[in-house]
Write an enzyme that holds these catalytic residues in place. Structure first.
Site, short mmCIF file in Angstrom:
data_model
loop_
_atom_site.label_atom_id
_atom_site.label_comp_id
_atom_site.label_asym_id
_atom_site.label_seq_id
_atom_site.Cartn_x
_atom_site.Cartn_y
_atom_site.Cartn_z
N ASP A 32 0.85 -1.20 0.00
CA ASP A 32 0.00 0.00 0.00
C ASP A 32 0.88 1.24 0.00
O ASP A 32 1.89 1.31 0.70
CB ASP A 32 -0.91 0.00 1.24
CG ASP A 32 -2.07 0.97 1.10
OD1 ASP A 32 -3.22 0.53 0.97
OD2 ASP A 32 -1.81 2.21 1.10
N ILE A 33 0.48 2.23 -0.79
CA ILE A 33 1.28 3.46 -0.93
C ILE A 33 1.23 4.32 0.33
O ILE A 33 2.10 5.16 0.56
CB ILE A 33 0.76 4.24 -2.17
CG1 ILE A 33 1.86 5.09 -2.78
CG2 ILE A 33 -0.48 5.04 -1.86
CD1 ILE A 33 1.52 5.63 -4.15
N ASN A 61 -12.80 -3.43 2.34
CA ASN A 61 -13.83 -2.40 2.40
C ASN A 61 -14.72 -2.50 1.17
O ASN A 61 -14.22 -2.57 0.05
CB ASN A 61 -13.18 -1.01 2.47
CG ASN A 61 -12.42 -0.81 3.76
OD1 ASN A 61 -12.87 -1.20 4.82
ND2 ASN A 61 -11.24 -0.20 3.66
N GLU A 90 -12.38 3.32 -1.27
CA GLU A 90 -11.92 4.44 -2.11
C GLU A 90 -11.67 4.00 -3.55
O GLU A 90 -11.92 4.77 -4.48
CB GLU A 90 -10.63 5.03 -1.54
CG GLU A 90 -10.86 5.84 -0.28
CD GLU A 90 -9.55 6.21 0.40
OE1 GLU A 90 -8.47 6.02 -0.20
OE2 GLU A 90 -9.62 6.68 1.55
N VAL A 91 -11.10 2.82 -3.70
CA VAL A 91 -10.74 2.37 -5.05
C VAL A 91 -11.75 1.30 -5.49
O VAL A 91 -11.89 0.27 -4.83
CB VAL A 91 -9.30 1.80 -5.08
CG1 VAL A 91 -8.97 1.33 -6.49
CG2 VAL A 91 -8.30 2.84 -4.60
N HIS A 147 -10.18 -5.24 -3.42
CA HIS A 147 -8.85 -5.43 -2.84
C HIS A 147 -8.99 -5.86 -1.40
O HIS A 147 -9.85 -5.39 -0.68
CB HIS A 147 -8.00 -4.16 -2.94
CG HIS A 147 -8.69 -2.91 -2.48
ND1 HIS A 147 -9.65 -2.28 -3.23
CD2 HIS A 147 -8.57 -2.20 -1.34
CE1 HIS A 147 -10.08 -1.21 -2.58
NE2 HIS A 147 -9.45 -1.15 -1.42
N HIS A 151 -6.90 -5.82 2.05
CA HIS A 151 -5.75 -5.29 2.78
C HIS A 151 -5.21 -6.41 3.68
O HIS A 151 -5.98 -7.10 4.34
CB HIS A 151 -6.18 -4.14 3.70
CG HIS A 151 -6.76 -2.95 3.01
ND1 HIS A 151 -6.08 -1.77 2.85
CD2 HIS A 151 -7.98 -2.74 2.45
CE1 HIS A 151 -6.85 -0.88 2.23
NE2 HIS A 151 -8.02 -1.45 1.98
P1 AMP Z 1 -9.88 1.42 0.35
O1 AMP Z 1 -10.23 2.59 1.20
O2 AMP Z 1 -10.17 0.11 1.03
O3 AMP Z 1 -10.49 1.52 -1.04
O4 AMP Z 1 -8.31 1.43 0.20
C1 AMP Z 1 -7.62 1.89 -0.92
C2 AMP Z 1 -6.15 1.77 -0.62
O5 AMP Z 1 -5.41 1.90 -1.79
C3 AMP Z 1 -5.63 2.82 0.36
O6 AMP Z 1 -5.06 2.18 1.50
C4 AMP Z 1 -4.57 3.57 -0.45
O7 AMP Z 1 -3.47 3.97 0.31
C5 AMP Z 1 -4.19 2.54 -1.50
N1 AMP Z 1 -3.65 3.05 -2.74
C6 AMP Z 1 -4.15 4.04 -3.53
N2 AMP Z 1 -3.39 4.22 -4.63
C7 AMP Z 1 -2.37 3.32 -4.54
C8 AMP Z 1 -1.25 3.00 -5.36
N3 AMP Z 1 -1.00 3.66 -6.51
N4 AMP Z 1 -0.41 2.02 -4.94
C9 AMP Z 1 -0.63 1.36 -3.80
N5 AMP Z 1 -1.68 1.60 -2.98
C10 AMP Z 1 -2.53 2.58 -3.34
#
Ligand code: AMP
Length: 119
Positions: free
Chosen positions: A33-34, A91, A99-100, A104, A106
């Protein structure tokens, strides 16, 4: 919700942007994770266009469902987490602050994690 082919994880899967890879097989890709929330914080994503756990569990073929979950476990093993343990979080949707919009999981570890939820 329709799958957005321009979400950031779709770009990573296509190789359009780089990631810090920790595991990959035909079903899944795992990378750090970034913005880590623990000393170890990796993400595992399926190789397929699935918005969320809701979408994936309803629509993914059996082989991908199996392969993805094996890849989550394999990623944790590769990270050396079997003994100390780890937390999995997926999530899904608005209440969970997803968010994405690409499924995914974690994987969090590297210290004793706090309570499961902040209130
Ligand atoms: P969520 O809130 O469960 O959708 O988590 C999205 C996660 O993606 C967050 O923990 C971000 O830090 C992570 N994230 C977003 N962009 C990147 C990226 N380019 N590389 C790695 N992790 C990312």
């Amino acid at each position: 919700m329709a799958y957005d082919q321009n979400n950031i994880f779709a770009m990573i899967l296509r190789g359009d942007i780089p990631c810090d890879k920790v595991y990959e097989d035909e079903f899944a890709l795992a990378f750090n994770d970034i913005n880590p929330q623990a000393p170890i914080h990796a993400l595992v994503i399926p190789k397929g266009e699935y918005v969320s756990m809701a979408d994936f569990s309803a629509n993914a073929p059996e082989e991908l469902l199996n392969g993805f979950f094996r890849a989550v476990g394999q990623t944790a093993r590769n990270l050396g987490l079997e003994k100390e343990g780890y937390r999995l979080i997926a999530n899904t949707g608005e209440n969970a602050h997803q968010e994405v919009p690409h499924l995914h999981f974690h994987i969090l570890s590297g210290k004793k994690l706090g309570p499961m939820l902040s209130r």
